[in-house]
Design a protein around this motif. Structure first.
Motif, PDB file in Angstrom:
ATOM      1  N   VAL A 117       8.672  44.000  24.743  1.00  0.00           N
ATOM      2  CA  VAL A 117       8.177  43.130  25.813  1.00  0.00           C
ATOM      3  C   VAL A 117       6.691  42.880  25.606  1.00  0.00           C
ATOM      4  O   VAL A 117       5.996  43.698  25.014  1.00  0.00           O
ATOM      5  N   GLU A 118       6.235  41.729  26.066  1.00  0.00           N
ATOM      6  CA  GLU A 118       4.811  41.389  25.998  1.00  0.00           C
ATOM      7  C   GLU A 118       4.431  40.733  27.324  1.00  0.00           C
ATOM      8  O   GLU A 118       5.117  39.805  27.769  1.00  0.00           O
ATOM      9  N   TYR A 136      -4.314  45.303  16.113  1.00  0.00           N
ATOM     10  CA  TYR A 136      -4.715  44.473  17.256  1.00  0.00           C
ATOM     11  C   TYR A 136      -4.985  45.234  18.553  1.00  0.00           C
ATOM     12  O   TYR A 136      -5.331  44.649  19.559  1.00  0.00           O
ATOM     13  N   GLN A 172      14.436  45.438  16.896  1.00  0.00           N
ATOM     14  CA  GLN A 172      13.484  45.829  17.948  1.00  0.00           C
ATOM     15  C   GLN A 172      13.811  45.123  19.250  1.00  0.00           C
ATOM     16  O   GLN A 172      14.153  43.944  19.264  1.00  0.00           O
ATOM     17  N   THR A 231       9.066  59.239  16.823  1.00  0.00           N
ATOM     18  CA  THR A 231       8.595  58.143  17.663  1.00  0.00           C
ATOM     19  C   THR A 231       9.717  57.155  17.932  1.00  0.00           C
ATOM     20  O   THR A 231      10.307  56.605  17.009  1.00  0.00           O
ATOM     21  N   ARG A 239      16.597  53.928  16.390  1.00  0.00           N
ATOM     22  CA  ARG A 239      16.053  55.238  16.809  1.00  0.00           C
ATOM     23  C   ARG A 239      16.535  55.617  18.205  1.00  0.00           C
ATOM     24  O   ARG A 239      16.666  56.800  18.525  1.00  0.00           O
ATOM     25  N   ILE A 295       1.535  48.023   7.002  1.00  0.00           N
ATOM     26  CA  ILE A 295       2.548  46.972   7.165  1.00  0.00           C
ATOM     27  C   ILE A 295       2.201  45.776   6.289  1.00  0.00           C
ATOM     28  O   ILE A 295       3.023  45.284   5.518  1.00  0.00           O
ATOM     29  N   THR A 326       5.057  41.118  18.002  1.00  0.00           N
ATOM     30  CA  THR A 326       3.922  40.767  18.866  1.00  0.00           C
ATOM     31  C   THR A 326       3.153  39.547  18.349  1.00  0.00           C
ATOM     32  O   THR A 326       2.882  38.611  19.112  1.00  0.00           O
ATOM     33  N   CYS A 350       9.265  54.645  20.437  1.00  0.00           N
ATOM     34  CA  CYS A 350       8.732  53.409  20.999  1.00  0.00           C
ATOM     35  C   CYS A 350       7.219  53.425  20.880  1.00  0.00           C
ATOM     36  O   CYS A 350       6.601  54.473  21.043  1.00  0.00           O
ATOM     37  N   GLU A 404       9.960  49.698   3.659  1.00  0.00           N
ATOM     38  CA  GLU A 404       9.546  51.098   3.755  1.00  0.00           C
ATOM     39  C   GLU A 404      10.504  51.941   2.931  1.00  0.00           C
ATOM     40  O   GLU A 404      11.577  51.481   2.539  1.00  0.00           O
TER      41      GLU A 404
HETATM   42  P1  HAM Z   1       5.466  49.745  15.772  1.00  0.00           P
HETATM   43  O1  HAM Z   1       4.952  51.067  16.193  1.00  0.00           O
HETATM   44  O2  HAM Z   1       5.162  49.314  14.378  1.00  0.00           O
HETATM   45  O3  HAM Z   1       4.890  48.705  16.830  1.00  0.00           O
HETATM   46  O4  HAM Z   1       7.017  49.713  15.991  1.00  0.00           O
HETATM   47  C1  HAM Z   1       7.578  49.951  17.267  1.00  0.00           C
HETATM   48  C2  HAM Z   1       8.868  50.726  17.144  1.00  0.00           C
HETATM   49  O5  HAM Z   1       9.741  50.081  16.218  1.00  0.00           O
HETATM   50  C3  HAM Z   1       8.726  52.125  16.589  1.00  0.00           C
HETATM   51  O6  HAM Z   1       8.321  53.032  17.568  1.00  0.00           O
HETATM   52  C4  HAM Z   1      10.145  52.387  16.124  1.00  0.00           C
HETATM   53  O7  HAM Z   1      10.999  52.688  17.217  1.00  0.00           O
HETATM   54  C5  HAM Z   1      10.563  51.047  15.594  1.00  0.00           C
HETATM   55  N1  HAM Z   1      10.424  50.976  14.119  1.00  0.00           N
HETATM   56  C6  HAM Z   1       9.336  50.644  13.412  1.00  0.00           C
HETATM   57  N2  HAM Z   1       9.607  50.675  12.098  1.00  0.00           N
HETATM   58  C7  HAM Z   1      10.912  51.023  11.976  1.00  0.00           C
HETATM   59  C8  HAM Z   1      11.798  51.207  10.883  1.00  0.00           C
HETATM   60  N3  HAM Z   1      11.399  51.021   9.627  1.00  0.00           N
HETATM   61  N4  HAM Z   1      13.081  51.578  11.130  1.00  0.00           N
HETATM   62  C9  HAM Z   1      13.506  51.753  12.413  1.00  0.00           C
HETATM   63  N5  HAM Z   1      12.712  51.595  13.474  1.00  0.00           N
HETATM   64  C10 HAM Z   1      11.439  51.224  13.272  1.00  0.00           C
HETATM   65  C11 HAM Z   1       5.155  47.364  16.816  1.00  0.00           C
HETATM   66  O8  HAM Z   1       6.011  46.842  16.127  1.00  0.00           O
HETATM   67  C12 HAM Z   1       4.379  46.598  17.854  1.00  0.00           C
HETATM   68  N6  HAM Z   1       4.698  45.166  17.709  1.00  0.00           N
HETATM   69  C13 HAM Z   1       4.702  47.083  19.257  1.00  0.00           C
HETATM   70  C14 HAM Z   1       3.969  46.340  20.308  1.00  0.00           C
HETATM   71  C15 HAM Z   1       4.446  45.376  21.097  1.00  0.00           C
HETATM   72  N7  HAM Z   1       2.701  46.520  20.635  1.00  0.00           N
HETATM   73  C16 HAM Z   1       2.381  45.683  21.593  1.00  0.00           C
HETATM   74  N8  HAM Z   1       3.424  44.956  21.868  1.00  0.00           N
END
Ligand code: HAM
Length: 422
Positions: A130-131, A262, A127, A282, A312, A60, A83, A284, A115
């Protein structure tokens, strides 16, 4: 030449947007039940927040951020995730001092990652996340997971798979890190240049490499499960116990490595098992991040959360062939015949709307037949027809479009008539 939409983004048009709104509404209702409150943070943040928070060895941060310099020569980045911004705000606004603890927050909004666009992968995506900050109770890990699962289930998804892992605490991670270095070091030359850099900085990231995914050393890499200390193991056992108590089936997968730095202790992903969902399954992802608040200059605070994208979510609904009943139709269409009657409907329309009804009239000078067609397209429950003669006699004809029944109603009490129907 016309201008087209940027790659990896979407227009969500009427007809499609209703499903988005329904998911968003369900998410908000569920957060209300679970007592998570909404937080809105800026779309852009200082770049350093993500390099420090998400981690500068992650894909990222290294490859996917929309980073720019503003006119004041500050480096800013469109948020790739929610987050780090939420924890930044938690620290900055001193939420650790709030009376209500733990602090349970949710957010919904666009995130940006550069991406390679493909099905289920966008450059701008929405997105919901929750936190929960301030609690070290494994029951809140189970709560967070159950919130995500219940949102999917309430929308009708059945083919879901929950995968969980523990990344352990600092001590466990340190022991695992050393084992990983010892495992990969002798043959690191066979890996991509990114992995070579990752070896010292963050060897766990190697397990998440898309290039070297099939290398034989990947399959034999030391598993974190063998390095969890007693406390970490006990914590993970409790999370599993609570999930079982909540009737949420899960699989433990010690290879689950999340794409952000993290995390510690609980990490999880919810996947779609539906046939035809495509390569990206995936839906979530989330986990615990006990050190993040401290890394961002705040007091030591435990935290856990998840995020899922609406894109998704909708792809999964489509893959399972779930039709959601949307577009209920409007309460009343005001049709008119004659100039004076047409003018009158301007005010009557307003009265109906202010009384709480969804109502519409003709704006294209249509003939009466075409007005009925327009009413049909809007799925109107009633059509009220007003002609110049009726106007003079203070009456209006109201037709029930389902039964075909027609009644004459006093024009000045038509709002009350509709109120009584309810
Ligand atoms: P992440 O796995 O990078 O985690 O993204 C979480 C979700 O965002 C993925 O499972 C997917 O559903 C969606 N997502 C990610 N990238 C894309 C994309 N390019 N296009 C469509 N959907 C996407 C996080 O973002 C962390 N902040 C989650 C978290 C919250 N962990 C702790 N608190």
């Amino acid at each position: 030449m016309s201008i087209s939409i940027p790659r990896g983004t979407q227009d969500i048009l009427p007809g499609d947007v209703e499903l988005w709104q329904q998911i968003e509404k369900k998410a908000r209702q569920l957060c209300e039940k679970y007592q998570y409150q909404e937080i809105r943070t800026p779309i852009f943040e200082h770049t350093e927040l993500f390099s420090r928070g998400v981690g500068d060895t992650t894909d990222i941060v290294q490859k996917e951020m929309y980073t720019f310099e503003d006119r004041g020569k500050r480096s800013l980045t469109l948020r790739p995730e929610g987050t780090a911004p939420v924890v930044r705000s938690f620290v900055e606004k001193k939420m650790f001092g709030f009376a209500k603890q733990p602090v349970k927050l949710y957010y919904m909004g666009p995130m940006f990652r550069y991406e390679r666009p493909q099905s289920g992968r966008f450059r701008q995506f929405v997105q919901f996340g929750v936190e929960a900050l301030g609690s070290n109770d494994p029951a809140i890990d189970a709560e967070v997971i159950s919130l995500a699962m219940n949102l999917y289930k309430e929308m009708g998804l059945k083919k879901l798979k929950l995968i969980i892992n523990s990344l352990g605490d600092k001590e466990s991670r340190q022991a695992h890190r050393e084992a990983l270095i010892n495992h990969f070091q002798p043959r690191i030359g066979e890996f991509c240049s990114d992995c070579q850099k990752r070896l010292e900085k963050n060897p766990l990231r190697i397990l998440d490499c898309k290039v070297d995914r099939d290398h034989e050393l990947m399959k034999t890499a030391p598993s974190i499960m063998d390095y969890l200390n007693v406390e970490s193991k006990a914590y993970f056992d409790k999370v599993q116990k609570y999930l079982t108590q909540l009737d949420i089936p899960f699989e433990v997968d010690s290879n689950l490595v999340r794409g952000l730095d993290y995390y510690n202790h609980t990490a999880f992903e919810i996947m779609s098992d539906a046939e035809g969902f495509g390569a990206i399954t995936t839906l979530c992802g989330g986990g615990r991040y006990n050190g993040l608040a401290e890394d961002l200059g705040g007091p030591e605070t435990p935290g856990i959360g998840f995020a899922l994208s609406i894109e998704r979510f909708i792809a999964a609904l489509n893959a399972e062939g779930i039709e959601t009943k949307l577009n209920e139709g409007i309460d009343c269409y005001l049709a008119s015949l004659g100039e004076e009657a047409k003018d009158y409907t301007v005010g009557l329309l307003q009265k109906l709307r202010l009384a709480g009804f969804s109502a519409e009239r003709d704006y294209l000078n249509r003939k009466i037949k075409a007005q009925f067609k327009a009413a049909d397209r809007l799925n109107a429950k009633y059509v009220a027809v007003l002609g110049d003669d009726e106007l003079k006699n203070n009456i209006i004809n109201v037709k029930n479009m389902e039964t075909g029944e027609q009644v004459e109603v006093a024009l000045d009490s038509v709002v009350e008539y509709f109120q009584e129907l309810q």
